[in-house]
Motif scaffolding. Structure first.
Motif, PDB file in Angstrom:
ATOM      1  N   PHE A 243      28.989  -1.465  40.833  1.00  0.00           N
ATOM      2  CA  PHE A 243      29.428  -0.420  41.758  1.00  0.00           C
ATOM      3  C   PHE A 243      28.820  -0.587  43.147  1.00  0.00           C
ATOM      4  CE2 PHE A 243      28.827   3.639  43.917  1.00  0.00           C
ATOM      5  CZ  PHE A 243      30.158   3.991  44.092  1.00  0.00           C
ATOM      6  N   VAL A 244      27.493  -0.602  43.226  1.00  0.00           N
ATOM      7  CA  VAL A 244      26.850  -0.616  44.551  1.00  0.00           C
ATOM      8  C   VAL A 244      27.179  -1.902  45.304  1.00  0.00           C
ATOM      9  CG1 VAL A 244      24.654  -0.490  45.800  1.00  0.00           C
ATOM     10  CG2 VAL A 244      25.008   0.904  43.752  1.00  0.00           C
ATOM     11  N   LYS A 245      27.068  -3.044  44.638  1.00  0.00           N
ATOM     12  CA  LYS A 245      27.353  -4.322  45.303  1.00  0.00           C
ATOM     13  C   LYS A 245      28.828  -4.707  45.172  1.00  0.00           C
ATOM     14  CE  LYS A 245      25.879  -9.154  45.560  1.00  0.00           C
ATOM     15  NZ  LYS A 245      24.950 -10.185  45.007  1.00  0.00           N
ATOM     16  N   GLY A 246      29.334  -4.772  43.944  1.00  0.00           N
ATOM     17  CA  GLY A 246      30.692  -5.273  43.731  1.00  0.00           C
ATOM     18  C   GLY A 246      31.763  -4.376  44.300  1.00  0.00           C
ATOM     19  N   PHE A 247      31.641  -3.062  44.117  1.00  0.00           N
ATOM     20  CA  PHE A 247      32.673  -2.129  44.578  1.00  0.00           C
ATOM     21  C   PHE A 247      32.424  -1.654  46.001  1.00  0.00           C
ATOM     22  CE2 PHE A 247      34.579   2.078  45.039  1.00  0.00           C
ATOM     23  CZ  PHE A 247      35.870   1.864  44.562  1.00  0.00           C
ATOM     24  N   SER A 248      31.147  -1.341  46.323  1.00  0.00           N
ATOM     25  CA  SER A 248      30.838  -0.745  47.625  1.00  0.00           C
ATOM     26  C   SER A 248      30.338  -1.747  48.652  1.00  0.00           C
ATOM     27  CB  SER A 248      29.803   0.374  47.446  1.00  0.00           C
ATOM     28  OG  SER A 248      30.275   1.349  46.534  1.00  0.00           O
TER      29      SER A 248
ATOM     30  N   ASP B 116      24.009  -4.388  49.644  1.00  0.00           N
ATOM     31  CA  ASP B 116      22.990  -5.288  49.115  1.00  0.00           C
ATOM     32  C   ASP B 116      21.687  -4.514  48.959  1.00  0.00           C
ATOM     33  OD1 ASP B 116      21.249  -7.277  48.401  1.00  0.00           O
ATOM     34  OD2 ASP B 116      21.451  -8.435  50.257  1.00  0.00           O
ATOM     35  N   THR B 117      21.318  -4.207  47.729  1.00  0.00           N
ATOM     36  CA  THR B 117      20.128  -3.379  47.506  1.00  0.00           C
ATOM     37  C   THR B 117      18.822  -4.162  47.540  1.00  0.00           C
ATOM     38  OG1 THR B 117      20.403  -3.621  45.102  1.00  0.00           O
ATOM     39  CG2 THR B 117      21.416  -1.689  46.154  1.00  0.00           C
ATOM     40  N   SER B 118      18.896  -5.460  47.801  1.00  0.00           N
ATOM     41  CA  SER B 118      17.661  -6.243  47.898  1.00  0.00           C
ATOM     42  C   SER B 118      16.996  -6.108  49.257  1.00  0.00           C
ATOM     43  CB  SER B 118      17.957  -7.719  47.620  1.00  0.00           C
ATOM     44  OG  SER B 118      18.779  -8.269  48.634  1.00  0.00           O
ATOM     45  N   THR B 119      17.656  -5.450  50.214  1.00  0.00           N
ATOM     46  CA  THR B 119      17.128  -5.309  51.569  1.00  0.00           C
ATOM     47  C   THR B 119      16.058  -4.217  51.617  1.00  0.00           C
ATOM     48  OG1 THR B 119      18.860  -3.736  52.156  1.00  0.00           O
ATOM     49  CG2 THR B 119      19.308  -6.073  52.564  1.00  0.00           C
ATOM     50  N   PRO B 120      15.178  -4.260  52.647  1.00  0.00           N
ATOM     51  CA  PRO B 120      14.081  -3.278  52.746  1.00  0.00           C
ATOM     52  C   PRO B 120      14.540  -1.825  52.767  1.00  0.00           C
ATOM     53  CG  PRO B 120      13.683  -5.110  54.234  1.00  0.00           C
ATOM     54  CD  PRO B 120      15.063  -5.308  53.683  1.00  0.00           C
ATOM     55  N   GLU B 121      15.711  -1.551  53.291  1.00  0.00           N
ATOM     56  CA  GLU B 121      16.155  -0.160  53.388  1.00  0.00           C
ATOM     57  C   GLU B 121      16.347   0.496  52.021  1.00  0.00           C
ATOM     58  OE1 GLU B 121      20.388   0.441  54.572  1.00  0.00           O
ATOM     59  OE2 GLU B 121      20.410  -1.757  54.721  1.00  0.00           O
ATOM     60  N   PHE B 122      16.463  -0.311  50.989  1.00  0.00           N
ATOM     61  CA  PHE B 122      16.650   0.235  49.649  1.00  0.00           C
ATOM     62  C   PHE B 122      15.366   0.174  48.809  1.00  0.00           C
ATOM     63  CE2 PHE B 122      21.049  -0.913  50.764  1.00  0.00           C
ATOM     64  CZ  PHE B 122      21.681   0.293  50.479  1.00  0.00           C
ATOM     65  N   ALA B 123      14.232  -0.107  49.449  1.00  0.00           N
ATOM     66  CA  ALA B 123      12.972  -0.233  48.710  1.00  0.00           C
ATOM     67  C   ALA B 123      12.618   1.066  47.974  1.00  0.00           C
ATOM     68  CB  ALA B 123      11.851  -0.629  49.659  1.00  0.00           C
ATOM     69  N   LYS B 124      12.759   2.206  48.638  1.00  0.00           N
ATOM     70  CA  LYS B 124      12.429   3.482  47.994  1.00  0.00           C
ATOM     71  C   LYS B 124      13.390   3.789  46.848  1.00  0.00           C
ATOM     72  CE  LYS B 124      10.058   5.705  51.861  1.00  0.00           C
ATOM     73  NZ  LYS B 124      10.020   6.882  52.785  1.00  0.00           N
TER      74      LYS B 124
ATOM     75  N   ALA C  97      12.409   4.445  43.000  1.00  0.00           N
ATOM     76  CA  ALA C  97      12.863   5.648  42.293  1.00  0.00           C
ATOM     77  C   ALA C  97      13.551   5.285  40.977  1.00  0.00           C
ATOM     78  CB  ALA C  97      13.798   6.456  43.181  1.00  0.00           C
ATOM     79  N   LEU C  98      14.328   4.209  40.973  1.00  0.00           N
ATOM     80  CA  LEU C  98      14.966   3.759  39.735  1.00  0.00           C
ATOM     81  C   LEU C  98      13.919   3.385  38.692  1.00  0.00           C
ATOM     82  CD1 LEU C  98      17.919   1.577  41.093  1.00  0.00           C
ATOM     83  CD2 LEU C  98      18.100   3.784  39.925  1.00  0.00           C
ATOM     84  N   GLN C  99      12.859   2.726  39.137  1.00  0.00           N
ATOM     85  CA  GLN C  99      11.795   2.357  38.208  1.00  0.00           C
ATOM     86  C   GLN C  99      11.107   3.600  37.647  1.00  0.00           C
ATOM     87  OE1 GLN C  99       8.540   0.055  39.846  1.00  0.00           O
ATOM     88  NE2 GLN C  99       8.011  -0.773  37.834  1.00  0.00           N
ATOM     89  N   SER C 100      10.826   4.566  38.521  1.00  0.00           N
ATOM     90  CA  SER C 100      10.192   5.803  38.058  1.00  0.00           C
ATOM     91  C   SER C 100      11.085   6.535  37.060  1.00  0.00           C
ATOM     92  CB  SER C 100       9.900   6.722  39.261  1.00  0.00           C
ATOM     93  OG  SER C 100       8.967   6.123  40.139  1.00  0.00           O
ATOM     94  N   LEU C 101      12.380   6.539  37.340  1.00  0.00           N
ATOM     95  CA  LEU C 101      13.328   7.214  36.453  1.00  0.00           C
ATOM     96  C   LEU C 101      13.319   6.590  35.071  1.00  0.00           C
ATOM     97  CD1 LEU C 101      15.670   9.164  35.843  1.00  0.00           C
ATOM     98  CD2 LEU C 101      17.216   7.477  36.880  1.00  0.00           C
ATOM     99  N   ARG C 102      13.451   5.275  34.993  1.00  0.00           N
ATOM    100  CA  ARG C 102      13.537   4.639  33.669  1.00  0.00           C
ATOM    101  C   ARG C 102      12.213   4.722  32.916  1.00  0.00           C
ATOM    102  NH1 ARG C 102      14.347   0.022  37.277  1.00  0.00           N
ATOM    103  NH2 ARG C 102      12.554  -1.385  37.243  1.00  0.00           N
TER     104      ARG C 102
ATOM    105  N   LEU D  10      19.941   8.506  47.017  1.00  0.00           N
ATOM    106  CA  LEU D  10      21.157   8.850  47.777  1.00  0.00           C
ATOM    107  C   LEU D  10      21.715   7.684  48.586  1.00  0.00           C
ATOM    108  CD1 LEU D  10      20.288  12.496  48.824  1.00  0.00           C
ATOM    109  CD2 LEU D  10      22.280  11.799  47.495  1.00  0.00           C
ATOM    110  N   PRO D  11      20.877   6.827  49.222  1.00  0.00           N
ATOM    111  CA  PRO D  11      21.442   5.701  49.982  1.00  0.00           C
ATOM    112  C   PRO D  11      22.315   4.755  49.139  1.00  0.00           C
ATOM    113  CG  PRO D  11      19.169   6.047  50.608  1.00  0.00           C
ATOM    114  CD  PRO D  11      19.415   6.927  49.425  1.00  0.00           C
ATOM    115  N   LEU D  12      22.121   4.766  47.822  1.00  0.00           N
ATOM    116  CA  LEU D  12      22.947   3.883  46.968  1.00  0.00           C
ATOM    117  C   LEU D  12      24.406   4.283  46.999  1.00  0.00           C
ATOM    118  CD1 LEU D  12      20.625   3.647  43.833  1.00  0.00           C
ATOM    119  CD2 LEU D  12      20.892   1.955  45.653  1.00  0.00           C
ATOM    120  N   LEU D  13      24.681   5.536  47.380  1.00  0.00           N
ATOM    121  CA  LEU D  13      26.051   6.030  47.422  1.00  0.00           C
ATOM    122  C   LEU D  13      26.654   5.947  48.816  1.00  0.00           C
ATOM    123  CD1 LEU D  13      25.721   9.163  45.109  1.00  0.00           C
ATOM    124  CD2 LEU D  13      26.447   6.850  44.508  1.00  0.00           C
ATOM    125  N   GLY D  14      25.857   5.512  49.813  1.00  0.00           N
ATOM    126  CA  GLY D  14      26.392   5.359  51.165  1.00  0.00           C
ATOM    127  C   GLY D  14      26.572   6.690  51.842  1.00  0.00           C
ATOM    128  N   GLU D  15      27.420   6.675  52.865  1.00  0.00           N
ATOM    129  CA  GLU D  15      27.670   7.893  53.640  1.00  0.00           C
ATOM    130  C   GLU D  15      28.612   8.813  52.883  1.00  0.00           C
ATOM    131  OE1 GLU D  15      26.137   8.670  56.371  1.00  0.00           O
ATOM    132  OE2 GLU D  15      25.021   6.776  56.320  1.00  0.00           O
TER     133      GLU D  15
END
Length: 326
Positions: free
Chosen positions: A162-167, A170-178, A182-187, A321-326
């Motif tokens: 979804f995040v990469k293929g559909f939207s 690229d979540t490997s960039t610094p802007e997605f570090a938090k 959060a994903l790690q804390s959740l799991r 929230l940034p994973l879902l974009g604007e």
């Protein structure tokens, strides 16, 4: 897979005491790789029969039969198994009809409320099992339990499809570090909680309604996990619409029915809702873009909006929230 004439021959061999099987009616539904047929016989029978033909493409497919017996032993209403040919990968099960919970989605709440309560009553039998008390043999019969590794797999499925293929993000960039933190804390948090058993795909099309009672289907993915994951699957099901008040009413009813603390359950429910909706979005994107099932794309906007609301509802999730974009 066998053709129709071979399937009829297999049916006559598997059900020798039944009237002669004469016809197959294909049932087209969902995103499964299995094939389903409603059988027609030369004379009436005491119960209708559905033929399920499976493959080994998914590891949970051959687990349907042992899962059926397990759930029935717990008192869950599931279809009876009349015969199983493991070599041909065919299962003949009770035909419970074609009216599912999803079919009532436009009915008034007064009609739907008791159906949802009946549905929650059935799945509560599963949730009441203490997964820690299960034997090694029990665990071996089921799919991998919901531990940190499986939660991470679901999250990566969401990120990949979804995040990469559909939207195209690229979540490997610094802007997605938090967000990654959060994903790690959740799991990690979800994996630390005590488990019962869960259906795993507990949504409106996997519940059949007959004479006001609920019957579970498509439960071959049963495994140790959190009840709240199933609750989120049902109450935030993108295939139907429930109001916030209706969801709250059902959560409170389930807590009362099972003797659980509503406040503690609600917090875990929100966290599981994030996990489940991410998995669903990964599935919708993968099915529509990669597996030639474009109709699943129509469910993406609803799932995105519900996931956004869930993210905003818990401090641990707002960084996602940034994973879902604007």
């Amino acid at each position: 897979m066998p053709d129709d004439s071979e399937l009829l021959q297999l049916t006559r061999k598997a059900l020798p005491d039944w009237p002669r099987a004469m016809a197959l009616e294909a049932i087209v539904k969902g995103g499964s790789d299995r094939r389903f047929y409603r059988l027609g016989f030369e004379s009436s029978t005491e119960a209708g029969v559905i033929l399920m033909v499976y493959t080994m493409a998914r590891p949970d497919n051959p687990r349907f039969v042992p899962a059926t017996y397990r759930l029935a032993g717990l008192g869950v209403q599931v279809p009876r198994i009349f015969a199983h040919d493991a070599e041909a990968m065919c299962v003949w099960v009770e035909d419970l009809g074609n009216v599912d919970l999803h079919a009532y989605r436009e009915e008034p709440w007064e009609t739907r409320r008791p159906l949802y309560q009946a549905t929650l009553t059935e799945v509560a039998h599963l949730h009441s099992v203490d997964a820690a008390a299960l034997s090694t043999e029990d665990i071996a019969e089921m799919e991998l339990c919901f531990d940190e590794a499986l939660y991470e797999w679901e999250q990566n499925y969401f990120l990949t499809h979804f995040v990469k293929g559909f939207s195209g993000r690229d979540t490997s960039t610094p802007e997605f570090a938090k967000a990654r933190e959060a994903l790690q804390s959740l799991r990690c948090h979800l994996a630390s909680l005590p488990r019962g058993l869960v259906h795993r795909d507990f949504q409106s099309q996997n519940v059949l309604i007959r004479e006001g009672s609920a019957w579970l289907i498509d439960y071959q993915g049963v495994r140790p996990g959190l009840a709240e994951y199933d609750l989120a699957s049902l109450l935030l099901d993108p295939y139907v619409t429930l109001s916030d008040e209706e969801r709250d009413e059902l959560l409170a009813w389930y807590a009362s029915h099972t003797g659980r603390d509503l406040s503690a359950m609600h917090e875990t429910y929100l966290l599981c809702a994030a996990q489940r909706l991410m998995q669903a979005l990964g599935a919708y994107a993968n099915l529509s873009r990669n597996l030639n099932k474009p109709h699943f794309e129509q469910h993406i906007p609803v799932a995105v909006e519900r996931l956004k609301t869930v993210y905003q509802g818990h401090p641990m999730l707002k960084a996602l929230l940034p994973l879902l974009g604007e």
